[in-house]
Design a protein around this motif. Structure first.
Motif, PDB file in Angstrom:
ATOM      1  N   PRO A 191       0.680  -1.234   0.119  1.00 49.87           N
ATOM      2  CA  PRO A 191      -0.102   0.084   0.076  1.00 49.87           C
ATOM      3  C   PRO A 191       1.051   1.266   0.059  1.00 49.87           C
ATOM      4  O   PRO A 191       0.309   2.394  -0.333  1.00 49.87           O
ATOM      5  CB  PRO A 191      -0.884  -0.139   1.387  1.00 49.87           C
ATOM      6  CG  PRO A 191       0.049  -0.833   2.252  1.00 49.87           C
ATOM      7  CD  PRO A 191       0.915  -1.748   1.312  1.00 49.87           C
ATOM      8  N   GLU A 192       2.133   1.100   0.243  1.00 48.77           N
ATOM      9  CA  GLU A 192       2.979   2.217   0.443  1.00 48.77           C
ATOM     10  C   GLU A 192       2.892   3.259  -1.005  1.00 48.77           C
ATOM     11  O   GLU A 192       2.776   2.634  -1.988  1.00 48.77           O
ATOM     12  CB  GLU A 192       4.454   1.930   0.411  1.00 48.77           C
ATOM     13  CG  GLU A 192       5.643   3.106   0.761  1.00 48.77           C
ATOM     14  CD  GLU A 192       7.102   2.254   0.824  1.00 48.77           C
ATOM     15  OE1 GLU A 192       7.133   1.604   1.644  1.00 48.77           O
ATOM     16  OE2 GLU A 192       7.660   2.643   0.093  1.00 48.77           O
ATOM     17  N   PRO A 193       2.803   4.350  -0.989  1.00 50.06           N
ATOM     18  CA  PRO A 193       2.592   5.397  -2.085  1.00 50.06           C
ATOM     19  C   PRO A 193       3.599   5.451  -2.899  1.00 50.06           C
ATOM     20  O   PRO A 193       4.911   5.274  -2.550  1.00 50.06           O
ATOM     21  CB  PRO A 193       2.498   6.768  -1.356  1.00 50.06           C
ATOM     22  CG  PRO A 193       2.133   6.693   0.023  1.00 50.06           C
ATOM     23  CD  PRO A 193       2.742   5.229   0.414  1.00 50.06           C
ATOM     24  N   ILE A 194       3.630   5.398  -4.227  1.00 53.58           N
ATOM     25  CA  ILE A 194       4.445   5.393  -5.321  1.00 53.58           C
ATOM     26  C   ILE A 194       4.889   6.704  -5.924  1.00 53.58           C
ATOM     27  O   ILE A 194       3.920   7.595  -6.121  1.00 53.58           O
ATOM     28  CB  ILE A 194       3.718   4.493  -6.585  1.00 53.58           C
ATOM     29  CG1 ILE A 194       3.395   3.168  -6.105  1.00 53.58           C
ATOM     30  CG2 ILE A 194       4.673   4.583  -7.637  1.00 53.58           C
ATOM     31  CD1 ILE A 194       2.550   2.335  -7.010  1.00 53.58           C
ATOM     32  N   ASP A 195       6.120   6.979  -5.936  1.00 56.60           N
ATOM     33  CA  ASP A 195       6.730   8.360  -6.517  1.00 56.60           C
ATOM     34  C   ASP A 195       5.985   8.363  -7.973  1.00 56.60           C
ATOM     35  O   ASP A 195       6.660   7.738  -8.935  1.00 56.60           O
ATOM     36  CB  ASP A 195       8.076   8.299  -6.235  1.00 56.60           C
ATOM     37  CG  ASP A 195       8.776   9.597  -6.609  1.00 56.60           C
ATOM     38  OD1 ASP A 195       8.032  10.278  -7.565  1.00 56.60           O
ATOM     39  OD2 ASP A 195       9.458  10.137  -6.121  1.00 56.60           O
ATOM     40  N   ARG A 196       5.139   9.252  -8.240  1.00 56.68           N
ATOM     41  CA  ARG A 196       4.428   9.268  -9.519  1.00 56.68           C
ATOM     42  C   ARG A 196       5.530   9.959 -10.571  1.00 56.68           C
ATOM     43  O   ARG A 196       5.379   9.045 -11.655  1.00 56.68           O
ATOM     44  CB  ARG A 196       3.367  10.303  -9.267  1.00 56.68           C
ATOM     45  CG  ARG A 196       2.386   9.936 -10.613  1.00 56.68           C
ATOM     46  CD  ARG A 196       1.339  10.836 -10.407  1.00 56.68           C
ATOM     47  NE  ARG A 196       1.366  12.385 -10.731  1.00 56.68           N
ATOM     48  CZ  ARG A 196       0.388  13.318 -10.533  1.00 56.68           C
ATOM     49  NH1 ARG A 196      -0.830  12.509 -10.453  1.00 56.68           N
ATOM     50  NH2 ARG A 196       0.518  14.308 -10.786  1.00 56.68           N
ATOM     51  N   GLY A 213      11.084  -1.390 -10.969  1.00 60.24           N
ATOM     52  CA  GLY A 213      11.776  -0.459 -10.346  1.00 60.24           C
ATOM     53  C   GLY A 213      11.294   0.660  -9.715  1.00 60.24           C
ATOM     54  O   GLY A 213      11.972   1.631  -9.257  1.00 60.24           O
ATOM     55  N   GLY A 214       9.799   0.897 -10.121  1.00 61.65           N
ATOM     56  CA  GLY A 214       9.244   2.121  -9.758  1.00 61.65           C
ATOM     57  C   GLY A 214       8.685   1.968  -8.368  1.00 61.65           C
ATOM     58  O   GLY A 214       8.093   2.900  -7.697  1.00 61.65           O
ATOM     59  N   VAL A 215       8.818   1.005  -7.859  1.00 60.73           N
ATOM     60  CA  VAL A 215       8.204   0.510  -6.172  1.00 60.73           C
ATOM     61  C   VAL A 215       9.215   0.130  -5.290  1.00 60.73           C
ATOM     62  O   VAL A 215      10.211  -0.489  -5.730  1.00 60.73           O
ATOM     63  CB  VAL A 215       6.996  -0.042  -6.682  1.00 60.73           C
ATOM     64  CG1 VAL A 215       5.735   0.482  -7.343  1.00 60.73           C
ATOM     65  CG2 VAL A 215       7.297  -1.545  -7.274  1.00 60.73           C
ATOM     66  N   ARG A 216       8.968   0.107  -4.177  1.00 63.86           N
ATOM     67  CA  ARG A 216       9.915  -0.309  -3.162  1.00 63.86           C
ATOM     68  C   ARG A 216       9.706  -1.748  -2.526  1.00 63.86           C
ATOM     69  O   ARG A 216      10.270  -2.333  -1.761  1.00 63.86           O
ATOM     70  CB  ARG A 216      10.024   0.709  -2.054  1.00 63.86           C
ATOM     71  CG  ARG A 216      10.649   2.014  -2.435  1.00 63.86           C
ATOM     72  CD  ARG A 216      10.709   2.891  -1.215  1.00 63.86           C
ATOM     73  NE  ARG A 216      11.381   2.247   0.045  1.00 63.86           N
ATOM     74  CZ  ARG A 216      12.557   2.380   0.226  1.00 63.86           C
ATOM     75  NH1 ARG A 216      13.678   2.772  -0.872  1.00 63.86           N
ATOM     76  NH2 ARG A 216      13.254   1.515   1.127  1.00 63.86           N
ATOM     77  N   SER A 217       8.665  -2.384  -3.422  1.00 65.37           N
ATOM     78  CA  SER A 217       8.461  -3.805  -3.165  1.00 65.37           C
ATOM     79  C   SER A 217       8.320  -4.705  -4.310  1.00 65.37           C
ATOM     80  O   SER A 217       8.061  -3.949  -5.420  1.00 65.37           O
ATOM     81  CB  SER A 217       7.228  -4.031  -2.178  1.00 65.37           C
ATOM     82  OG  SER A 217       6.268  -3.430  -2.780  1.00 65.37           O
ATOM     83  N   THR A 218       7.997  -5.928  -4.267  1.00 65.22           N
ATOM     84  CA  THR A 218       7.701  -6.762  -5.492  1.00 65.22           C
ATOM     85  C   THR A 218       6.311  -7.407  -5.306  1.00 65.22           C
ATOM     86  O   THR A 218       5.672  -7.149  -4.009  1.00 65.22           O
ATOM     87  CB  THR A 218       8.724  -7.835  -5.629  1.00 65.22           C
ATOM     88  OG1 THR A 218       8.272  -8.732  -7.044  1.00 65.22           O
ATOM     89  CG2 THR A 218       8.717  -8.852  -4.534  1.00 65.22           C
ATOM     90  N   HIS A 219       5.818  -7.857  -6.102  1.00 63.64           N
ATOM     91  CA  HIS A 219       4.497  -8.572  -5.890  1.00 63.64           C
ATOM     92  C   HIS A 219       4.238  -9.605  -7.169  1.00 63.64           C
ATOM     93  O   HIS A 219       4.871  -9.551  -8.059  1.00 63.64           O
ATOM     94  CB  HIS A 219       3.270  -7.329  -6.246  1.00 63.64           C
ATOM     95  CG  HIS A 219       3.610  -6.489  -7.343  1.00 63.64           C
ATOM     96  ND1 HIS A 219       4.013  -5.304  -7.369  1.00 63.64           N
ATOM     97  CD2 HIS A 219       3.349  -6.763  -8.562  1.00 63.64           C
ATOM     98  CE1 HIS A 219       4.179  -4.828  -8.345  1.00 63.64           C
ATOM     99  NE2 HIS A 219       3.733  -5.672  -9.432  1.00 63.64           N
ATOM    100  N   GLY A 280       4.646  16.378  -2.837  1.00 66.68           N
ATOM    101  CA  GLY A 280       4.536  15.397  -1.294  1.00 66.68           C
ATOM    102  C   GLY A 280       3.151  15.121  -1.130  1.00 66.68           C
ATOM    103  O   GLY A 280       3.163  14.247  -0.087  1.00 66.68           O
ATOM    104  N   SER A 281       2.332  15.500  -1.850  1.00 63.51           N
ATOM    105  CA  SER A 281       0.796  15.115  -1.294  1.00 63.51           C
ATOM    106  C   SER A 281       0.610  13.665  -2.012  1.00 63.51           C
ATOM    107  O   SER A 281       1.150  13.164  -2.964  1.00 63.51           O
ATOM    108  CB  SER A 281      -0.020  15.945  -1.782  1.00 63.51           C
ATOM    109  OG  SER A 281      -0.188  15.996  -3.185  1.00 63.51           O
ATOM    110  N   VAL A 282      -0.372  12.921  -1.473  1.00 68.31           N
ATOM    111  CA  VAL A 282      -0.705  11.755  -1.797  1.00 68.31           C
ATOM    112  C   VAL A 282      -2.041  11.548  -2.420  1.00 68.31           C
ATOM    113  O   VAL A 282      -3.129  12.059  -1.900  1.00 68.31           O
ATOM    114  CB  VAL A 282      -0.697  10.778  -0.705  1.00 68.31           C
ATOM    115  CG1 VAL A 282      -1.192   9.382  -1.159  1.00 68.31           C
ATOM    116  CG2 VAL A 282       0.825  10.464  -0.094  1.00 68.31           C
ATOM    117  N   THR A 283      -2.273  11.141  -3.618  1.00 61.25           N
ATOM    118  CA  THR A 283      -3.377  10.969  -4.205  1.00 61.25           C
ATOM    119  C   THR A 283      -3.790   9.576  -4.548  1.00 61.25           C
ATOM    120  O   THR A 283      -2.955   8.584  -4.528  1.00 61.25           O
ATOM    121  CB  THR A 283      -3.655  11.775  -5.685  1.00 61.25           C
ATOM    122  OG1 THR A 283      -2.695  11.174  -6.504  1.00 61.25           O
ATOM    123  CG2 THR A 283      -3.167  12.997  -5.361  1.00 61.25           C
TER     124      THR A 283
END
Ligand code: OOG
Ligand code: NI
Length: 462
Positions: A191-196, A213-219, A280-283
């Motif tokens: 659920p961690e926000p992704i840096d758009r 490589g755009g997210v801090r985890s795998t799935h 820095g805002s999360v959408t």
């Protein structure tokens, strides 16, 4: 104590439950697959189980995951090592025409017959080729490397338990529970926000690069049930209003024996994901990376059989290019009937398919001596051939599955020299040999030949 195959079966079952919660269409796919399998069993009887017991086929899944670095690949190999799964086969998808797929892959799976029969769970595992300059320029490459070096996909506790399970080939019940819990969690969607902006920068190169490589985890990217009649499955899913990709990848449906692997999928679904914008805002946004896939497995082909298959694909491409797109299946069926043997016996005798061989009890009672050739031994009832199921993947279908679910083609600078990756390099990265699938099938055949009386061993067989 929980032994390795039980760990593997439990992991596959839990992953399936988790994925069903995350992607409800997957549950539909599993339900429809089960219905089709039950119907096939009812209409075809024992013949339906020729390529695996209904128990095995119903539980059978393959997963697909994607990691970013050699270090991450080495770690994931430890997790699968705990489950008795070894890296088999090398797939390089980077030269796929039309889309940017900056990955090389292998598949983790059990290799022994009895392990496969217990639970054949396999995972197609791709690693991002960060150092390939055709995809990543100097600046992007160093930012990507830094991003990946800074993340942790698998907690140390999970890896420690994995090493123990691999070394001891079992875990005490409480540790097994903990291991399974941590392992499944490592493949959940975070659920961690992704840096758009970062995600978009990678997406311009390749949607696959962004997913990795755009997210801090795998799935887990998809989980694929096995079905006994994939054409029927395709029809029923379409009837339920699920939009499938427009083809079934791999060999066509035809009257002869099923060989290798046929696969199809439905499009990636939009999933809500939290995105962090530049201020820095999360959408709440939506990303489309995961999808549903289903497959039907056939007989493993020998090197000669596989070379023939690859040649036939080329012939189908050529002929289909001159016809309307919808006719590819008919073209393929015609090419198949011209070139592929229509029976298992012929596949065996021509050395195109893999089989195990078994002496027939109470063989011919007329006092005749066994012939020395395989055809004679089979035809006169001295030997029986059982097909060996194809347990691996097909690079072209894999590329097709990746591609058919991407909306953008991405970009690749073909003027650059690609960095070289092969099975040896991946073996070195993991500190484990990437096994050759042909060698595994050959061994299985040869073990069966060694078990039959010498007088019944066909000449020319090893
Ligand atoms: C893997 C695609 C390949 C298959 O079944 O050929 C694959 C991926 O999308 O990560 O799963
Ligand atoms: Ni797949």
């Amino acid at each position: 104590m929980t032994g390795q195959w039980r760990l593997r079966a439990a992991f596959a079952a839990r992953l399936s439950r988790m994925y069903g919660r995350e992607v409800p269409a997957y549950t539909t796919l599993v339900d429809v697959s089960r219905e089709v399998n039950e119907d096939v069993l009812r209409t075809r009887g024992a013949e339906a189980e020729r390529l695996g017991s209904i128990g095995r086929v119903t539980a059978e899944r393959h997963g697909a995951i994607r990691v970013g670095t050699p270090e991450e690949l080495r770690q994931v190999a430890r997790v699968f090592g705990a489950l008795g799964m070894r890296p088999v086969g090398f797939y390089d998808l980077r030269d796929t025409p039309g889309s940017a797929l900056p990955v090389v892959s292998t598949a983790f799976r059990p290799v022994d017959e009895d392990e496969l029969a217990r639970n054949p769970f396999r995972v197609f595992t791709s690693m991002l080729t960060v150092s390939d300059p055709r995809f990543f320029g100097t600046d992007l490459r160093s930012r990507l490397a830094a991003f990946l070096a800074d993340r942790e996909l698998f907690p140390p506790e999970l890896l420690a338990l994995a090493d123990r399970a691999e070394a001891e080939r079992e875990l005490p019940a409480a540790d097994a529970e903990r291991f399974l819990d941590l392992a499944v969690r490592a493949f959940e969607l975070s659920p961690e926000p992704i840096d758009r902006e970062w995600y978009a920068a990678l997406e311009r190169v390749s949607a696959v690069a962004a997913d990795i490589g755009g997210v801090r985890s795998t799935h887990i990217n998809h989980l694929t049930p096995r079905v006994l009649d994939i054409d029927e499955l395709y029809r029923r899913m379409t009837e339920r209003g699920i939009e499938m990709i427009d083809t079934i990848q791999g060999p066509p449906r035809w009257a002869g024996p099923d060989v290798l692997l046929r696969q199809t999928s439905f499009r990636a679904l939009d999933e809500p994901r939290a995105l962090r914008t530049a201020d820095g805002s999360v959408t709440l946004g939506a990303l489309r990376v995961r999808f549903g896939e289903v497959e039907a497995r056939g007989i493993a082909l020998t090197r000669e059989g596989r070379a023939l298959y690859d040649r036939l694909l080329g012939v189908v491409d050529e002929r289909a290019a001159q016809r309307p797109a919808g006719e590819r299946g008919d073209v393929a069926r015609a090419v198949w009937s011209e070139h592929l043997p229509p029976t298992e016996r012929e596949l065996a005798v021509r050395g195109l398919g893999f089989f195990t061989y078994h002496a027939v009890a109470g063989r011919p009672a007329d006092g005749s001596r066994p012939p020395s050739d395989l055809a004679g031994l089979l035809d006169r009832g001295w030997l029986r051939a059982e097909p060996i199921v194809y347990e691996d993947f097909l690079p072209r279908s894999a590329a097709g599955i990746f591609q058919s679910n991407l909306s953008d083609t991405g970009s690749r600078d073909s003027g650059q020299e690609g960095s070289s990756y092969d099975a040896d390099r991946l073996s070195g990265v993991m500190g484990r040999d990437v096994l050759d699938p042909f060698t595994l099938y050959e061994r299985q055949r040869d073990r069966s030949l060694a078990r039959i009386p010498r007088a019944l061993r066909p000449q020319g067989a090893s």
